[in-house]
Scaffold this active site. Structure first.
Site, mmCIF file in Angstrom:
data_model
loop_
_atom_site.group_PDB
_atom_site.id
_atom_site.type_symbol
_atom_site.label_atom_id
_atom_site.label_comp_id
_atom_site.label_asym_id
_atom_site.label_seq_id
_atom_site.Cartn_x
_atom_site.Cartn_y
_atom_site.Cartn_z
ATOM 1 N N THR A 1 -0.937 -4.642 -21.301
ATOM 2 C CA THR A 1 -0.047 -4.348 -22.720
ATOM 3 C C THR A 1 -1.417 -4.408 -23.385
ATOM 4 O O THR A 1 -2.198 -4.642 -23.266
ATOM 5 C CB THR A 1 0.135 -6.143 -22.227
ATOM 6 O OG1 THR A 1 0.260 -6.318 -24.089
ATOM 7 C CG2 THR A 1 -0.720 -7.573 -22.057
ATOM 8 N N GLU B 1 2.543 -11.537 -20.605
ATOM 9 C CA GLU B 1 1.760 -12.832 -19.463
ATOM 10 C C GLU B 1 2.315 -14.223 -19.018
ATOM 11 O O GLU B 1 1.718 -14.908 -18.056
ATOM 12 C CB GLU B 1 1.333 -13.245 -21.176
ATOM 13 C CG GLU B 1 -0.156 -12.121 -22.283
ATOM 14 C CD GLU B 1 0.708 -12.065 -22.549
ATOM 15 O OE1 GLU B 1 2.167 -11.304 -22.451
ATOM 16 O OE2 GLU B 1 -0.244 -11.050 -23.639
ATOM 17 N N LYS C 1 6.775 -14.342 -45.579
ATOM 18 C CA LYS C 1 6.500 -14.754 -46.453
ATOM 19 C C LYS C 1 6.972 -14.194 -47.217
ATOM 20 O O LYS C 1 6.070 -14.066 -47.919
ATOM 21 C CB LYS C 1 5.336 -15.566 -46.107
ATOM 22 C CG LYS C 1 5.106 -17.207 -45.829
ATOM 23 C CD LYS C 1 3.346 -17.363 -45.218
ATOM 24 C CE LYS C 1 4.071 -18.954 -45.440
ATOM 25 N NZ LYS C 1 2.949 -19.161 -45.441
ATOM 26 N N TRP D 1 9.686 -18.772 -44.937
ATOM 27 C CA TRP D 1 9.635 -18.331 -43.644
ATOM 28 C C TRP D 1 10.401 -17.821 -43.760
ATOM 29 O O TRP D 1 11.254 -18.618 -44.249
ATOM 30 C CB TRP D 1 8.849 -18.978 -42.671
ATOM 31 C CG TRP D 1 7.308 -18.645 -42.119
ATOM 32 C CD1 TRP D 1 6.539 -18.110 -42.766
ATOM 33 C CD2 TRP D 1 7.456 -19.647 -40.715
ATOM 34 N NE1 TRP D 1 5.404 -18.444 -41.812
ATOM 35 C CE2 TRP D 1 5.508 -20.127 -41.063
ATOM 36 C CE3 TRP D 1 8.051 -19.935 -39.636
ATOM 37 C CZ2 TRP D 1 4.574 -20.061 -39.984
ATOM 38 C CZ3 TRP D 1 6.920 -20.308 -38.775
ATOM 39 C CH2 TRP D 1 5.286 -20.041 -39.050
HETATM 40 P P1 AMP Z 1 6.299 -8.153 -23.933
HETATM 41 O O1 AMP Z 1 4.349 -8.195 -22.915
HETATM 42 O O2 AMP Z 1 6.180 -6.283 -23.539
HETATM 43 O O3 AMP Z 1 7.205 -8.305 -22.585
HETATM 44 O O4 AMP Z 1 7.083 -8.250 -25.083
HETATM 45 C C1 AMP Z 1 6.980 -9.809 -25.078
HETATM 46 C C2 AMP Z 1 7.557 -10.428 -26.355
HETATM 47 O O5 AMP Z 1 9.359 -9.784 -26.636
HETATM 48 C C3 AMP Z 1 7.815 -12.010 -26.836
HETATM 49 O O6 AMP Z 1 6.311 -12.160 -27.138
HETATM 50 C C4 AMP Z 1 8.419 -11.421 -27.612
HETATM 51 O O7 AMP Z 1 7.785 -11.354 -28.648
HETATM 52 C C5 AMP Z 1 9.813 -10.313 -27.455
HETATM 53 N N1 AMP Z 1 11.131 -10.854 -26.504
HETATM 54 C C6 AMP Z 1 11.474 -11.277 -25.305
HETATM 55 N N2 AMP Z 1 12.251 -11.596 -25.157
HETATM 56 C C7 AMP Z 1 13.035 -11.998 -26.422
HETATM 57 C C8 AMP Z 1 13.962 -12.399 -26.693
HETATM 58 N N3 AMP Z 1 15.332 -12.506 -25.915
HETATM 59 N N4 AMP Z 1 14.198 -12.811 -28.289
HETATM 60 C C9 AMP Z 1 12.885 -12.477 -28.910
HETATM 61 N N5 AMP Z 1 12.270 -12.056 -28.589
HETATM 62 C C10 AMP Z 1 11.703 -11.860 -27.256
#
Ligand code: AMP
Length: 546
Positions: free
Chosen positions: A186, A333, A443, A448
């Site tokens: 990742t 993760e 910010k 925020w």
């Molecule tokens: P990844 O590791 O590429 O699957 O990305 C994971 C990240 O996607 C998470 O840590 C969030 O920041 C974002 N994410 C996943 N689902 C959502 C959701 N429903 N709303 C907002 N952010 C999300």
């Protein structure tokens, strides 16, 4: 009478291993189909045979338990075969995100110590640029879907030929359930990609919890054995969110679409009667924008949106076409699924607007997943819909750490919680709402501003196709939000920044946004840059728009 006692060695210590997922579907749905685009279809019975043939073929090529096999492919029946055969042999499946740069891919293969590569011929140009720098790969298998590939590279076998010459039985062992099954890399905002990894036990428990959460409760968008499943999240992105394992356990019909071409995807939904998919918002947006979308009946299609916030405007547009939609949450993760924004039973008859506000939340945790929000000292914050902090998680299926990265692993796991790097709050109903990535938080004047809230509001303007809010430096306030917008084709050149600001201000006047959160600047773009998994690329936006 004396109780019969058992010798410790007599009872079977049942391991939670991927092999065990196959017995139920093979008994209950042996003739159900697994379809690959418009190229190929076969049954679960054939699938079982081909898993054994693949394992035999890979063994002939020298693959040994514990070794890693890196796969480059589109979403295909072959990928599904690798999802099962490779870990079931005791080897490790490395799913490769072929949208990363060649350099990142080279790093990931070397770091994971991959011994074998299985690659679709379309990705050979990537391999050609890195092959001389791959330190551990010994064997290459190519999938030549059309003709023999035009390459000077030396392949040990072609995938189909390998299977054709292999026996259709394989003695898959009863592995230790903690055996590593999968790994992938990742990318963060900086530094090299990081490897996460999952054991058989973790994948089995994830499969069961997702199956339970998606099918057992009386809620919207249930995914069950009589559904037709088609992933719209690449299989390299966190095992297509684990759903291929769930679909297989259920014995559901499965459709693997190959390359994502909007028109073709819509045709597949129609022809194969697809009823369940999952994707990031941009993929759904792409389908809804396709000129032929109105010719396809989407009223039986259920979609789980994850990977990024589901904007209300997109959810509304999908529901208008009859799509049953809701959000979910997880990360690389976390295997990944942790939350689903499915309504509780008693919410099902809520009026449209109120229900819509539930299904676009980040979601409530699925069985065995624990989610909390903590302050800077890792104190748990109340579930009051206001207290905002970092999202932390626990469940049996979270990565134990980053592969060979003890320092980064220590940052990830602190005080017994996996720290997500996401900011949010949990409401009194137990639904999590993510407001930002920590790195994306804006910010302004010490307050925020949630970029995701801003985008959610902007998505509801009739002219807006996509939007991204970022923070830009400001002398007076430290930082101010800036809104980047792409317009729908019919509205090009017909909307001014002032109109967009007035729209946002209306929400602030109604108390739905903080007044200081309304962006001052609106920048129109033809196309918002996306990451390798189709999310808004704020890192690029921050450097290109100031
Ligand atoms: P990844 O590791 O590429 O699957 O990305 C994971 C990240 O996607 C998470 O840590 C969030 O920041 C974002 N994410 C996943 N689902 C959502 C959701 N429903 N709303 C907002 N952010 C999300």
């Amino acid at each position: 009478m004396a109780e019969k006692s058992y010798h410790p060695g007599e009872n079977y210590r049942y391991p939670l291993i991927i092999k065990k997922l196959l017995a139920t579907p093979l008994r209950d749905s042996p003739d159900r189909e697994i379809v690959y685009s418009d190229r190929h279809r076969y049954t679960y019975k054939d699938f079982e045979k081909r898993i054994a043939m693949l394992a035999n073929g890979l063994t002939t090529l020298g693959l040994r338990p514990g070794e890693t096999v890196a796969v480059f492919d589109y979403d295909s029946h072959r990928y599904l075969e690798c999802f099962f055969a490779v870990p079931m042999m005791g080897a490790v499946l490395q799913t490769v995100n072929w949208r990363l740069s060649a350099d990142q891919i080279r790093y990931a293969l070397n770091h994971a110590e991959a011994k074998m590569v299985i690659i679709h011929a379309d990705f050979l140009p990537i391999l050609e640029t890195i092959i001389d720098h791959l330190e551990t790969v010994k064997t290459y298998v190519v999938t030549a879907e059309n003709n023999p590939p035009d390459t000077k590279l030396n392949f040990a076998a072609e995938y189909e030929e390998l299977l054709q010459s292999a026996a259709s039985h394989y003695p898959f062992p009863d592995l230790d359930e903690n055996t590593k099954a999968t790994t992938f890399y990742t990318t963060g905002t900086t530094g090299n990609p990081k490897g996460v990894y999952f054991s058989h036990r973790q994948l089995v428990l994830h499969t069961f919890s997702v199956a339970l959460a998606s099918g057992a409760y009386d809620t919207l968008a249930r995914f069950r054995s009589n559904d037709v499943y088609m992933p719209l999240t690449p299989m390299f992105h966190v095992h297509a969110w684990g759903f291929p394992y769930v679909a297989t356990l259920l014995g559901a019909k499965q459709v693997y679409p190959g390359p994502y071409e909007p028109q073709k995807l819509l045709q597949l939904i129609q022809r194969e009667k697809v009823t369940y998919s999952h994707c990031v918002p941009t993929i759904l947006q792409m389908l809804l924008n396709c000129p032929t979308v109105n010719t396809v009946d989407l009223s039986h299609w259920k979609v789980t949106i994850g990977g990024a916030r589901l904007p209300k405007g997109l959810a509304k547009a999908a529901r208008k076409l009859g799509v049953t939609i809701h959000a979910g949450y997880g990360m690389s993760e976390t295997c990944p699924v942790m939350c689903a924004a499915t309504p509780k039973e008693r919410m099902l008859d809520w009026p449209e607007e109120r229900l819509l506000d539930v299904i676009i939340k980040t979601g409530k945790s699925i069985p065995l997943a624990e989610i909390e929000v903590v302050d800077a000292k890792d104190n748990l914050l109340p579930h009051d819909g206001q207290s905002t902090g970092e999202v932390v998680m626990r469940s049996p299926w979270l990565t134990a750490g980053y592969f060979k990265e003890p320092e980064k692993s220590k940052e990830l796991w602190r005080n017994g919680w996996l720290h997500s790097g996401d900011v949010g709050y949990i409401d009194a109903e137990g639904y999590l709402q993510i407001t930002d990535r920590i790195k994306d938080v804006i910010k302004s004047g010490g307050e925020w501003v949630s970029s995701l809230d801003l985008e959610n509001v902007m998505s509801q303007h009739e002219a807006v196709l996509e939007s991204a809010a970022i923070g830009v430096p400001d002398e007076k306030w430290g930082e101010r939000p800036l809104m980047i917008v792409t317009l729908k084709p019919d509205f090009q050149g017909k909307v001014s920044p002032e109109e967009l600001k007035a729209f946002m201000k209306k929400f602030a006047d109604e108390g739905k946004l903080p007044k200081y959160g309304v962006p001052d600047r609106y920048v129109f773009m033809d196309h918002i840059p996306k990451t390798s998994v189709g999310k808004l690329d704020k890192k690029v936006l921050r450097t290109s728009v100031q």
